[in-house]
Scaffold this active site. Structure first.
Site, PDB file in Angstrom:
ATOM      1  N   LYS A  22       0.812  -1.217   0.000  1.00  0.00           N
ATOM      2  CA  LYS A  22       0.000   0.000   0.000  1.00  0.00           C
ATOM      3  C   LYS A  22       0.849   1.271   0.000  1.00  0.00           C
ATOM      4  O   LYS A  22       0.338   2.359   0.220  1.00  0.00           O
ATOM      5  CB  LYS A  22      -0.981   0.061   1.191  1.00  0.00           C
ATOM      6  CG  LYS A  22      -1.912  -1.130   1.321  1.00  0.00           C
ATOM      7  CD  LYS A  22      -2.912  -1.006   2.464  1.00  0.00           C
ATOM      8  CE  LYS A  22      -2.351  -0.817   3.834  1.00  0.00           C
ATOM      9  NZ  LYS A  22      -1.304  -1.691   4.287  1.00  0.00           N
ATOM     10  N   ASP A  44      10.863  -5.219   2.551  1.00  0.00           N
ATOM     11  CA  ASP A  44       9.913  -6.266   2.159  1.00  0.00           C
ATOM     12  C   ASP A  44       9.085  -5.777   0.971  1.00  0.00           C
ATOM     13  O   ASP A  44       8.422  -4.746   1.050  1.00  0.00           O
ATOM     14  CB  ASP A  44       8.996  -6.592   3.343  1.00  0.00           C
ATOM     15  CG  ASP A  44       8.010  -7.690   2.983  1.00  0.00           C
ATOM     16  OD1 ASP A  44       8.412  -8.872   3.003  1.00  0.00           O
ATOM     17  OD2 ASP A  44       6.853  -7.371   2.648  1.00  0.00           O
ATOM     18  N   TYR A  49       2.348  -5.662  -5.239  1.00  0.00           N
ATOM     19  CA  TYR A  49       2.266  -4.277  -4.762  1.00  0.00           C
ATOM     20  C   TYR A  49       2.429  -3.285  -5.913  1.00  0.00           C
ATOM     21  O   TYR A  49       2.121  -2.110  -5.762  1.00  0.00           O
ATOM     22  CB  TYR A  49       3.315  -3.982  -3.685  1.00  0.00           C
ATOM     23  CG  TYR A  49       3.270  -4.896  -2.475  1.00  0.00           C
ATOM     24  CD1 TYR A  49       2.149  -5.684  -2.188  1.00  0.00           C
ATOM     25  CD2 TYR A  49       4.361  -4.985  -1.614  1.00  0.00           C
ATOM     26  CE1 TYR A  49       2.128  -6.525  -1.082  1.00  0.00           C
ATOM     27  CE2 TYR A  49       4.341  -5.820  -0.504  1.00  0.00           C
ATOM     28  CZ  TYR A  49       3.229  -6.590  -0.248  1.00  0.00           C
ATOM     29  OH  TYR A  49       3.221  -7.423   0.844  1.00  0.00           O
ATOM     30  N   LYS A  78       7.910 -11.533  -3.242  1.00  0.00           N
ATOM     31  CA  LYS A  78       6.935 -12.624  -3.154  1.00  0.00           C
ATOM     32  C   LYS A  78       6.341 -12.962  -4.512  1.00  0.00           C
ATOM     33  O   LYS A  78       6.082 -12.073  -5.321  1.00  0.00           O
ATOM     34  CB  LYS A  78       5.792 -12.232  -2.198  1.00  0.00           C
ATOM     35  CG  LYS A  78       6.268 -11.655  -0.879  1.00  0.00           C
ATOM     36  CD  LYS A  78       5.131 -11.308   0.051  1.00  0.00           C
ATOM     37  CE  LYS A  78       5.598 -10.458   1.200  1.00  0.00           C
ATOM     38  NZ  LYS A  78       5.811  -9.053   0.853  1.00  0.00           N
ATOM     39  N   HIS A 111       3.453 -15.902  -1.807  1.00  0.00           N
ATOM     40  CA  HIS A 111       2.662 -14.862  -1.139  1.00  0.00           C
ATOM     41  C   HIS A 111       1.424 -15.420  -0.419  1.00  0.00           C
ATOM     42  O   HIS A 111       1.093 -14.992   0.686  1.00  0.00           O
ATOM     43  CB  HIS A 111       2.254 -13.813  -2.179  1.00  0.00           C
ATOM     44  CG  HIS A 111       1.990 -12.459  -1.600  1.00  0.00           C
ATOM     45  ND1 HIS A 111       2.253 -11.300  -2.275  1.00  0.00           N
ATOM     46  CD2 HIS A 111       1.485 -12.074  -0.399  1.00  0.00           C
ATOM     47  CE1 HIS A 111       1.913 -10.259  -1.512  1.00  0.00           C
ATOM     48  NE2 HIS A 111       1.448 -10.706  -0.372  1.00  0.00           N
TER      49      HIS A 111
END
Length: 316
Positions: A22, A44, A49, A78, A111
């Site tokens: 986000k 991370d 994303y 991920k 993920h």
């Protein structure tokens, strides 16, 4: 300054990292640069994303400025569940690596355990809004990910949002080459994950806590949802230590030997979130915070709860 958790591979994973879920484009680059300057070494990331190219720019700039060396950084990304088919694993990984402008990742995670229908749509849904499952499973993806380790493109593999049943399934996989080094799950005082942490640690698998502050900025938040940062008992403990509620929530994980990845794009908060090594919660305070558990999830992805490998139907 940063302290570490040792993985089963003997690599050292910084116990505090910067989360980027986000984190909007136009802000995430600056956030990563501020974090590196503040002493963060663990970032991370994830394909889904859709901001990895900006994260990569920030990392590159800091390396070029000689503020940090690549080998001092610990970069995690991920694999999204629409890419569980072997050739797609490679394709998704290569995009992540190219976007991050790196020659290798420190850890590559699955993920979510439940496979989605392959294709360009990251959230394939039917007309009722339910996720459409895929043919390939996380076990298929794992084999393709193991090849990335063999080729030196990834140092270690891990999982995210796995229940102990799914970890068990992976550990019992015939011909397993590389064990997962971490299980990244939602974890905070309203979801303390005691059984899952105990299980993972017993198998030599570390736990990484996402949404440690309760994900206050999640798009689906409801006004009646509990707020950790506003919890009076957390605020009371924070005041006693002259710290913020966020710092107490982060410190709580550190004292459980759980890696923690708070997300922020606000420079002052990014700095604040790593200033957690100069105080200690008492055993009594830890017990109080653990007693807040109510198995409340900020991220339950209910639209895929009908899929075989949906993780949250299990107790832990």
């Amino acid at each position: 300054m940063a302290t570490f958790v040792e993985l089963s591979t003997k690599a050292k994973m910084p116990i505090v990292g910067l989360g980027t879920w986000k984190s909007p484009l136009g802000k995430v680059k600056e956030a990563v640069k501020v974090a590196i300057d503040a002493g963060y070494r663990h970032i991370d990331c994830a394909y889904v994303y859709q901001n990895e190219h900006e994260v990569g720019e920030a990392i590159q700039e800091k390396i070029q400025e000689k503020a940090v060396k690549r080998e001092d950084l610990f970069i995690v990304s991920k694999l999204w569940p629409t890419f569980f088919e072997r050739p797609l694993v490679r394709k998704a990984f290569e995009k992540t690596l190219k976007d991050l402008k790196l020659s290798y990742l420190d850890v590559y995670l699955i993920h979510w355990p439940q496979g989605f229908k392959s294709g360009d749509d990251l959230f394939p849904k039917d007309d009722k809004g339910n996720a459409i499952g895929g043919k390939a499973t996380f076990l298929d993806a794992w084999e393709a990910m193991e090849e990335l380790v063999d080729e030196g493109l990834v140092k270690a593999l891990g999982v995210s949002n796995f229940s102990h049943f799914q970890i068990e399934k992976l550990l019992n996989k015939p011909g397993l080459k590389y064990k997962p080094v971490t299980n990244q799950v939602e974890c905070h005082p309203y979801l303390t994950q005691e059984k899952l942490i105990q299980y993972c640690h017993s198998k030599g698998i570390t736990v990484t806590a996402y949404s440690p502050l309760g994900s206050p900025d999640r798009p689906w938040a409801k006004p009646e949802d509990p707020s950790l940062l506003e919890d009076p008992k957390i605020k009371e403990i924070a005041a006693k230590h002259k710290k913020t509620a966020a710092q107490v929530l982060i410190r709580f994980h550190i004292q459980r030997n759980v890696i923690v990845i708070p997300k922020s794009v606000t420079p002052a908060r990014i700095v604040e979130n790593i200033q957690v090594f100069d105080f200690k919660l008492s055993d009594e305070e830890m017990a109080t915070i653990l007693s807040f558990n109510r198995n409340w999830r900020a991220c339950n992805v209910l639209q895929s709860s009908h899929l075989e490998d949906y993780p949250f139907n299990a107790e832990y």
